[in-house]
Design a protein around this motif. Sequence first.
Motif, PDB file in Angstrom:
ATOM      1  N   GLU A   1      -0.474 -32.346  -8.518  1.00  0.00           N
ATOM      2  CA  GLU A   1      -0.517 -30.947  -8.093  1.00  0.00           C
ATOM      3  C   GLU A   1       0.854 -30.283  -8.157  1.00  0.00           C
ATOM      4  OE1 GLU A   1      -1.849 -28.184  -4.265  1.00  0.00           O
ATOM      5  OE2 GLU A   1      -1.636 -30.351  -4.046  1.00  0.00           O
ATOM      6  N   SER A   2       1.873 -30.951  -7.596  1.00  0.00           N
ATOM      7  CA  SER A   2       3.213 -30.352  -7.560  1.00  0.00           C
ATOM      8  C   SER A   2       3.731 -30.084  -8.964  1.00  0.00           C
ATOM      9  CB  SER A   2       4.185 -31.294  -6.825  1.00  0.00           C
ATOM     10  OG  SER A   2       3.785 -31.463  -5.486  1.00  0.00           O
ATOM     11  N   LEU A   3       3.549 -31.054  -9.855  1.00  0.00           N
ATOM     12  CA  LEU A   3       4.024 -30.888 -11.229  1.00  0.00           C
ATOM     13  C   LEU A   3       3.247 -29.793 -11.948  1.00  0.00           C
ATOM     14  CD1 LEU A   3       4.514 -34.624 -12.254  1.00  0.00           C
ATOM     15  CD2 LEU A   3       6.238 -33.016 -11.474  1.00  0.00           C
ATOM     16  N   ASN A   4       1.946 -29.718 -11.691  1.00  0.00           N
ATOM     17  CA  ASN A   4       1.124 -28.681 -12.324  1.00  0.00           C
ATOM     18  C   ASN A   4       1.540 -27.286 -11.859  1.00  0.00           C
ATOM     19  OD1 ASN A   4      -0.374 -30.530 -13.784  1.00  0.00           O
ATOM     20  ND2 ASN A   4      -1.924 -30.763 -12.196  1.00  0.00           N
ATOM     21  N   ILE A   5       1.910 -27.160 -10.583  1.00  0.00           N
ATOM     22  CA  ILE A   5       2.381 -25.867 -10.063  1.00  0.00           C
ATOM     23  C   ILE A   5       3.653 -25.451 -10.793  1.00  0.00           C
ATOM     24  CG2 ILE A   5       3.396 -24.725  -8.037  1.00  0.00           C
ATOM     25  CD1 ILE A   5       1.484 -26.453  -6.306  1.00  0.00           C
ATOM     26  N   ILE A   6       4.594 -26.393 -10.931  1.00  0.00           N
ATOM     27  CA  ILE A   6       5.868 -26.085 -11.598  1.00  0.00           C
ATOM     28  C   ILE A   6       5.645 -25.703 -13.054  1.00  0.00           C
ATOM     29  CG2 ILE A   6       8.068 -27.075 -12.361  1.00  0.00           C
ATOM     30  CD1 ILE A   6       7.999 -28.808  -9.820  1.00  0.00           C
ATOM     31  N   LYS A   7       4.804 -26.484 -13.748  1.00  0.00           N
ATOM     32  CA  LYS A   7       4.562 -26.219 -15.175  1.00  0.00           C
ATOM     33  C   LYS A   7       3.954 -24.831 -15.376  1.00  0.00           C
ATOM     34  CE  LYS A   7       2.560 -30.303 -15.762  1.00  0.00           C
ATOM     35  NZ  LYS A   7       1.824 -31.460 -16.342  1.00  0.00           N
TER      36      LYS A   7
ATOM     37  N   GLU B   1      -2.037 -11.980 -14.287  1.00  0.00           N
ATOM     38  CA  GLU B   1      -0.975 -12.989 -14.391  1.00  0.00           C
ATOM     39  C   GLU B   1       0.098 -12.770 -13.328  1.00  0.00           C
ATOM     40  OE1 GLU B   1      -1.026 -14.103 -19.150  1.00  0.00           O
ATOM     41  OE2 GLU B   1      -0.021 -12.258 -18.474  1.00  0.00           O
ATOM     42  N   GLN B   2       0.381 -11.482 -13.021  1.00  0.00           N
ATOM     43  CA  GLN B   2       1.382 -11.195 -11.984  1.00  0.00           C
ATOM     44  C   GLN B   2       0.900 -11.663 -10.613  1.00  0.00           C
ATOM     45  OE1 GLN B   2       2.271  -7.022 -12.251  1.00  0.00           O
ATOM     46  NE2 GLN B   2       3.730  -7.283 -13.949  1.00  0.00           N
ATOM     47  N   ASN B   3      -0.402 -11.464 -10.328  1.00  0.00           N
ATOM     48  CA  ASN B   3      -0.957 -11.951  -9.057  1.00  0.00           C
ATOM     49  C   ASN B   3      -0.886 -13.476  -8.977  1.00  0.00           C
ATOM     50  OD1 ASN B   3      -1.592  -9.380  -8.205  1.00  0.00           O
ATOM     51  ND2 ASN B   3      -3.679  -9.426  -9.043  1.00  0.00           N
ATOM     52  N   ARG B   4      -1.206 -14.121 -10.124  1.00  0.00           N
ATOM     53  CA  ARG B   4      -1.137 -15.588 -10.159  1.00  0.00           C
ATOM     54  C   ARG B   4       0.302 -16.069  -9.998  1.00  0.00           C
ATOM     55  NH1 ARG B   4      -2.979 -20.200  -8.576  1.00  0.00           N
ATOM     56  NH2 ARG B   4      -2.608 -21.925 -10.033  1.00  0.00           N
ATOM     57  N   PHE B   5       1.239 -15.316 -10.619  1.00  0.00           N
ATOM     58  CA  PHE B   5       2.660 -15.685 -10.509  1.00  0.00           C
ATOM     59  C   PHE B   5       3.124 -15.602  -9.059  1.00  0.00           C
ATOM     60  CE2 PHE B   5       7.267 -14.714 -11.032  1.00  0.00           C
ATOM     61  CZ  PHE B   5       7.622 -15.857 -11.716  1.00  0.00           C
ATOM     62  N   GLN B   6       2.638 -14.577  -8.325  1.00  0.00           N
ATOM     63  CA  GLN B   6       2.989 -14.420  -6.916  1.00  0.00           C
ATOM     64  C   GLN B   6       2.427 -15.596  -6.102  1.00  0.00           C
ATOM     65  OE1 GLN B   6       5.020 -12.059  -5.665  1.00  0.00           O
ATOM     66  NE2 GLN B   6       4.887 -13.145  -3.703  1.00  0.00           N
ATOM     67  N   GLU B   7       1.190 -15.985  -6.418  1.00  0.00           N
ATOM     68  CA  GLU B   7       0.579 -17.142  -5.737  1.00  0.00           C
ATOM     69  C   GLU B   7       1.396 -18.408  -5.969  1.00  0.00           C
ATOM     70  OE1 GLU B   7      -3.466 -17.748  -6.901  1.00  0.00           O
ATOM     71  OE2 GLU B   7      -4.050 -15.682  -6.485  1.00  0.00           O
ATOM     72  N   LEU B   8       1.835 -18.569  -7.223  1.00  0.00           N
ATOM     73  CA  LEU B   8       2.601 -19.777  -7.561  1.00  0.00           C
ATOM     74  C   LEU B   8       3.957 -19.792  -6.862  1.00  0.00           C
ATOM     75  CD1 LEU B   8       1.772 -19.965 -11.376  1.00  0.00           C
ATOM     76  CD2 LEU B   8       1.101 -21.638  -9.641  1.00  0.00           C
ATOM     77  N   MET B   9       4.572 -18.625  -6.707  1.00  0.00           N
ATOM     78  CA  MET B   9       5.852 -18.549  -5.989  1.00  0.00           C
ATOM     79  C   MET B   9       5.667 -18.983  -4.533  1.00  0.00           C
ATOM     80  SD  MET B   9       7.690 -15.072  -7.410  1.00  0.00           S
ATOM     81  CE  MET B   9       9.113 -15.283  -6.350  1.00  0.00           C
TER      82      MET B   9
ATOM     83  N   LYS C   1       3.338 -21.000  -3.491  1.00  0.00           N
ATOM     84  CA  LYS C   1       3.097 -22.441  -3.504  1.00  0.00           C
ATOM     85  C   LYS C   1       4.398 -23.219  -3.711  1.00  0.00           C
ATOM     86  CE  LYS C   1      -1.765 -22.652  -4.946  1.00  0.00           C
ATOM     87  NZ  LYS C   1      -2.719 -23.192  -5.928  1.00  0.00           N
ATOM     88  N   MET C   2       5.270 -22.674  -4.552  1.00  0.00           N
ATOM     89  CA  MET C   2       6.574 -23.311  -4.764  1.00  0.00           C
ATOM     90  C   MET C   2       7.346 -23.378  -3.449  1.00  0.00           C
ATOM     91  SD  MET C   2       7.285 -24.074  -8.122  1.00  0.00           S
ATOM     92  CE  MET C   2       9.023 -23.800  -8.453  1.00  0.00           C
ATOM     93  N   GLU C   3       7.227 -22.313  -2.675  1.00  0.00           N
ATOM     94  CA  GLU C   3       7.904 -22.265  -1.381  1.00  0.00           C
ATOM     95  C   GLU C   3       7.259 -23.240  -0.404  1.00  0.00           C
ATOM     96  OE1 GLU C   3      10.805 -21.302   1.057  1.00  0.00           O
ATOM     97  OE2 GLU C   3      10.604 -20.180  -0.819  1.00  0.00           O
ATOM     98  N   ALA C   4       5.916 -23.241  -0.355  1.00  0.00           N
ATOM     99  CA  ALA C   4       5.190 -24.096   0.598  1.00  0.00           C
ATOM    100  C   ALA C   4       5.415 -25.576   0.314  1.00  0.00           C
ATOM    101  CB  ALA C   4       3.688 -23.774   0.546  1.00  0.00           C
ATOM    102  N   HIS C   5       5.491 -25.935  -0.986  1.00  0.00           N
ATOM    103  CA  HIS C   5       5.672 -27.345  -1.358  1.00  0.00           C
ATOM    104  C   HIS C   5       7.147 -27.724  -1.548  1.00  0.00           C
ATOM    105  CE1 HIS C   5       1.394 -26.850  -2.283  1.00  0.00           C
ATOM    106  NE2 HIS C   5       1.297 -28.167  -2.306  1.00  0.00           N
ATOM    107  N   GLN C   6       8.061 -26.749  -1.273  1.00  0.00           N
ATOM    108  CA  GLN C   6       9.506 -26.986  -1.407  1.00  0.00           C
ATOM    109  C   GLN C   6       9.848 -27.539  -2.795  1.00  0.00           C
ATOM    110  OE1 GLN C   6      10.386 -29.575   1.933  1.00  0.00           O
ATOM    111  NE2 GLN C   6      10.437 -27.867   3.371  1.00  0.00           N
ATOM    112  N   LEU C   7       9.467 -26.761  -3.809  1.00  0.00           N
ATOM    113  CA  LEU C   7       9.609 -27.241  -5.188  1.00  0.00           C
ATOM    114  C   LEU C   7      10.758 -26.582  -5.954  1.00  0.00           C
ATOM    115  CD1 LEU C   7       5.824 -27.309  -6.229  1.00  0.00           C
ATOM    116  CD2 LEU C   7       7.206 -29.176  -5.330  1.00  0.00           C
ATOM    117  N   TRP C   8      11.562 -25.753  -5.299  1.00  0.00           N
ATOM    118  CA  TRP C   8      12.592 -25.017  -6.023  1.00  0.00           C
ATOM    119  C   TRP C   8      13.665 -25.944  -6.586  1.00  0.00           C
ATOM    120  CZ3 TRP C   8      10.966 -20.637  -7.541  1.00  0.00           C
ATOM    121  CH2 TRP C   8      10.112 -19.874  -6.743  1.00  0.00           C
TER     122      TRP C   8
END
Length: 624
Positions: free
Chosen positions: A93-99, A114-122, A124-131
């Motif tokens: 999951e984490s790798l798929n979010i980053i990709k 795509e912009q809405n999805r990009f916001q969702e992914l941001m 998720k990046m924050e929630a999973h501490q993926l930065w």
Amino acid sequence: MNYLSVENITKSFGERVLFENISFGLAQGEKVALVGINGSGKSTLLKILMGEEMPDSGNLSFRNEIKVGFLSQNPQFQAGQNAMQAIFSSDHESLNIIKEYERLAENPDMNDKEQNRFQELMEKMEAHQLWDYESQVQQILGQLGIDDIKQSVEHMSGGQKKRVALAAQLIVKPDVLILDEPTNHLDIDVIEWLENYLATQNMTLLMVTHDRYFLDRVCNGILEIDRQQIFKYKGNYEEFLVKKEERESIEQLEVDKARNLMKKEQEWMRRMPKARGTKAKYRVDAFQDLKDKASKNLKKDQVELEVSQKRMGGKILELKKVSKGFADKKLFEDFSYTFKKGDRIGIVGQNGTGKSTFLNIVTGKIRSDSGELDLGVNTEFGYYKQQEIQFDDNKKVIDVVLEIAEHFKLPDGNEITAAQFLNKFLFPPKQQHDFVHKLSGGEKRRLQLLLVLIKNPNFLILDEPTNDLDLQTLSILEDFLDRFQGCLIIVSHDRYFMDNLTEQLFLFEGDNQIKIFNGNYTHYRTTKDESPKAKPEKSKESTNKEKAKSEEKQKLSYKEKRELESIDSKIPKLNKQKEELERKLASGDGEAEDFTKWGKELNNLNLEIEELEMRWLELSELDA
């Protein structure tokens, strides 16, 4: 909380049944080693758990919404990938979010969807501490000894591929991690880092390993496959051996009792009048159950290492100023040593420092660049190589041995046939006439060991002999080597094996020299840890800068002195709390909630200790 449930699983290949109707569970926080003799089905069971093999019958299930990671013995990657690409190609999951985030980030013309999805992914990046995920990957790869993250995986050695695959699993921090021989092909330094990492992480583990130090320091329980059944034990390897012996003693008593009772029942069956047969049906059925129990064979099959040893002469082997290098890389130079009867030498060094090259020079496989080798006329080498022999899959096991000889001499002077010799190495008559490709990895290694010992060597060289051999066979091999009267050289990442059998080390430390250390690996490691680290020479300019900087330093204030004293007294207390938490996590005693709580406390403690140690260093430098 159960993370894994296995119910009544059976698996066989043809007529060979590996296990039958086995059931067990794995709870949150458990760290369990799976043990059993080679060919008992350990790797097959792990493949069933990961869906790579199907059981003949039975069911298994993982708890919903948990991440499961799996490291196979020989991981495979897509052609053309480098280390970083191989890790990010994993389906987590984490790798798929980053990709997906990186894919959308490269598109400057995103539509509304795509912009809405990009916001969702941001989010998720924050929630999973993926930065900082990429830097974490690089850090773990560095700890595992993979420095060139752009190197093509297909050009890597088997050990390097294993490290990349291991990094891919560790970085996603799975809830359950399944490992098949994780220490194979790893340097000792990397094994010790991995050992500490797994012991302190709040994850559930199931692994096959032959490394007893690793097993003892990481695991709090053991699953044993024995006679097609599975048995679960709490505790480390030593406790397992005691409890296993107790279990087998109880089983033997039950079988003996059943056999005694069966004699009486047989007499009753013979005397039972036919007219009363229907009335005594329950007793006839009970007799059949009793007969099954009484006929149970509890005899333990184990390898018998009895081989003759060629008599040694006065001269064994003398190395005189031996040097070797390749292209512009010098491995070692001007090394001299005279081997004596009874030498027991371990070889220690990282991959690429010249260990295997040295062994090939000693055995005459390759020539040194300079220097001399003076070999005694009666010296007979037995060389067990790290690389598995490439057997002809179309040959039968018995034919492989018959190519060497039909009869073999034992230490007592008696001769036995090739078939009898194979029996001693746990290859029964039926398996002797099977094709080699049907053997498990561990069974092939056992056959390889047989082919080395069958030639009656008096100078044994064992390069990673513990890879893929089961713990029982390893114990017997250790006993044999302990009695072996010739010369012995061992290259092994198994610290327990090295400690038990070596009295001297040849150190390959990457500085073009082979150093000699008197003592085993643990003695060497203790000495190394206690010795002050060598400091690189500094330039005159650098020294002057440091001197000027030092003169500018101010002395500690009263408040800072009190802080330093406080830290001095606080760190030992925190370390004591840390040891207690590690002991609790390793004990296996506690509920699932306890393991979660202890894991969080341990992580917080590690962070606090690290911060205090950094502050202590700052204050100490001011106080110097």
